[in-house]
Scaffold this active site. Sequence first.
Site, short mmCIF file in Angstrom:
data_model
loop_
_atom_site.label_atom_id
_atom_site.label_comp_id
_atom_site.label_asym_id
_atom_site.label_seq_id
_atom_site.Cartn_x
_atom_site.Cartn_y
_atom_site.Cartn_z
N LYS A 279 -46.52 -55.59 -48.45
CA LYS A 279 -46.81 -55.46 -47.02
C LYS A 279 -45.69 -55.98 -46.16
CE LYS A 279 -51.59 -56.15 -47.96
NZ LYS A 279 -52.31 -57.18 -48.69
N1 LIG Z 1 -45.94 -52.02 -55.06
C1 LIG Z 1 -47.13 -51.74 -55.53
N2 LIG Z 1 -47.29 -50.74 -56.43
C2 LIG Z 1 -48.51 -50.43 -56.91
N3 LIG Z 1 -49.65 -51.08 -56.58
C3 LIG Z 1 -49.55 -52.09 -55.69
C4 LIG Z 1 -48.29 -52.47 -55.12
N4 LIG Z 1 -48.51 -53.51 -54.26
C5 LIG Z 1 -49.83 -53.74 -54.29
N5 LIG Z 1 -50.47 -52.92 -55.16
C6 LIG Z 1 -51.89 -52.90 -55.50
O1 LIG Z 1 -52.65 -52.56 -54.36
C7 LIG Z 1 -53.90 -53.25 -54.36
C8 LIG Z 1 -54.07 -53.96 -53.03
O2 LIG Z 1 -53.07 -54.93 -52.92
P1 LIG Z 1 -52.89 -55.92 -51.72
O3 LIG Z 1 -53.72 -55.52 -50.58
O4 LIG Z 1 -53.07 -57.30 -52.20
O5 LIG Z 1 -51.37 -55.66 -51.31
P2 LIG Z 1 -50.01 -56.34 -51.72
O6 LIG Z 1 -48.91 -55.47 -51.26
O7 LIG Z 1 -50.04 -56.68 -53.19
O8 LIG Z 1 -49.95 -57.65 -50.88
P3 LIG Z 1 -48.76 -58.67 -50.76
O9 LIG Z 1 -48.29 -58.56 -49.37
O10 LIG Z 1 -49.42 -59.94 -51.09
O11 LIG Z 1 -47.68 -58.28 -51.76
C9 LIG Z 1 -53.84 -54.20 -55.56
O12 LIG Z 1 -54.54 -53.61 -56.63
C10 LIG Z 1 -52.38 -54.29 -55.89
O13 LIG Z 1 -52.18 -54.53 -57.25
#
Ligand SMILES: Nc1ncnc2c1ncn2[C@@H]1O[C@H](COP(=O)(O)OP(=O)(O)OP(=O)(O)O)[C@@H](O)[C@H]1O
Length: 621
Positions: free
Chosen positions: A347
């Site tokens: 994010k």
């Molecule tokens: N780069 C990515 N590729 C594939 N799946 C992802 C990725 N980033 C997050 N996800 C998946 O999306 C789902 C929702 O994730 P979440 O809302 O926690 O976002 P995040 O990007 O992981 O947050 P953060 O900002 O903490 O990195 C989770 O199952 C996570 O594993």
Amino acid sequence: MASSALRLNLRRITCRSICESNKCAAAHHLSRNFTASAGLWHDRQSIIPSQNANSGQRRAYSSGLKGLRNKNKKVRDEASQESDSPMILGQNADLPIRARFAPSPTGYLHLGSLRTALFNKLAVSASNGGAFILRIEDTDQNRLVKDAEERLMKDLKWAGLSWDEGPDCGGPYGPYRQSERLPVYHEHVQKLLDHDHAYRCFCTSEQLESQKRELHEAGKPTIYPGTCRSIDAAESDRRAKAGESHVVRFKSNKFGRPKLRDAIYGPFQKKDMEEDFILMKTDGFPTYHLANVVDDHLMKITHVIRGEEWLISTPKHIALYEAFGWQAPIFAHLGLLVDIDGSKLSKRNDSVNISKYQKEGTFPMALLAWLANLGSSFKRDVQPPRTVADVANALTFKFTRGGIKLNLAKLEHFNSRYRDAMLWKPIPALADQEAKLIDQHLTQPVLKEIEKVTNGDIENAELTAREWRLPLELVPTLSDAEKKAQYVYKALVSKQGGFQSPSQLVSQHPYLFWRVPLNVYKMSLTKARPEQKVIDALKDVIPQEGLWNGDCTEVMQAIQSKVEPQGVDQLTVHNALRVVAAGGQDVVSQSSSRMLMLLGRKEWSYRLDIVIRLLNDLGEN
Ligand SMILES: Nc1ncnc2c1ncn2[C@@H]1O[C@H](COP(=O)(O)OP(=O)(O)OP(=O)(O)O)[C@@H](O)[C@H]1O
């Protein structure tokens, strides 16, 4: 073998629901057998007894659990000797799958999280019934972003991923926002405390820091050393009641090093023992581990499909399932989408926000098809998918492990294939939704581009250099907005794709929207004169109104039948027509009959008159 494994797991799920409604004793028996053959042993009767249970019931539970653990250990050891071939998701799924997308509202939806949401939706779509569930994991109160939840839902809807149960629409296992489920987590943590699977830890952050330092200096692993594990239960209750700040930790050592068989990664086990991880934080909010396991179980999730970063934590989750006496769901960890530098898209990285693609006019379905294709693949010769169900049918459900780099060129490919597929369809066959998409993503952006150029709001070097901004614009002379939109739509169809973006269409094919400036004609005519026989033939067909119907093939035929006997070939015909309609032979390829159809008889007549006048002038000089 892979698909039969999935089938067994699916049968297990059905049996579970039969058992839970306690419909028949035979169902219990079935449940045990199927579970045993498909994966870990799970005894439906070994549910944690309530606090009011008598000592006999508690003893039976404890010895049952011990037996269950031994059986599970045996099955896991066997599993690790199996081949490493991953189970296949999404095939022969003849029973319902319940899968969930569980984002935390700490930022906006990005390409990585959208892809994970999509695979959950696809797994459900490819199964028979089932449900796609949206669960908001808002337990990290410090990182909440105010409008994130609302935006997440909006973005998912924009992408075409609707959910069957969620915080906005409810469902049988709600609430679907974790902050509204705190009593559920407290109740479950209490169960673990009561059964000696968890304990309160009163260590302060300073104590933890100094413990860590000492362990580090002694060359030992710096995991939590279990200082509070031996605090007597009565003493622990007393301190908690007195309001002493504490967390609740899991007694990991009771569960060894759990193994799992991931649907994508195969057998997995950590080398080291888990530390006594935290279940409940000092603020009374659960950690991800606890909330996830409790919710997945209570919401009857059959498949946990999430990013690979959680694979490492899954043994913790398996241990928790065991401690509760619950059957674990199927786990499928997806390779993460990564940036050029290999870092996980998250994010915090604005460039991969879904809003970027919304603004650029990317078709949601093209975005989904592209994301599905990243790290997985489509079966051969599939048509551009038009619905999520099409994507599910097209996908092989075979996944690459590890980080997957974004391939933006491929997105453009999917976008243009999808757009072209829609444009090739005749107007009456367009479903309402697609017509809306074309209007929103193509017609309106093209009209905006035209307006910007007309108003001089953008510096379009190419258009300015060629002086396309004359007062005789074609589109703006059409009186009302609807007519303009209809004309632009026809222009898009006449191009049948063949352009990459609305702005590229406008700058590379200005003759579709404006009349050709005199100097452009002059330049072109001085360089190469169009074939006079074609000009004469065109002059002859212009008054014949009856030919200018439908797709204008009759106009083309009439011109060709006049010039071919005089030895003029097709290319020469097309080149001459391009000069009249577009001001040059070198315009990016455009079919002459489509230009005839789009511009219509009157406009051709207007342009031909100018060309004839200029040719006469040139002849006189
Ligand atoms: N780069 C990515 N590729 C594939 N799946 C992802 C990725 N980033 C997050 N996800 C998946 O999306 C789902 C929702 O994730 P979440 O809302 O926690 O976002 P995040 O990007 O992981 O947050 P953060 O900002 O903490 O990195 C989770 O199952 C996570 O594993």
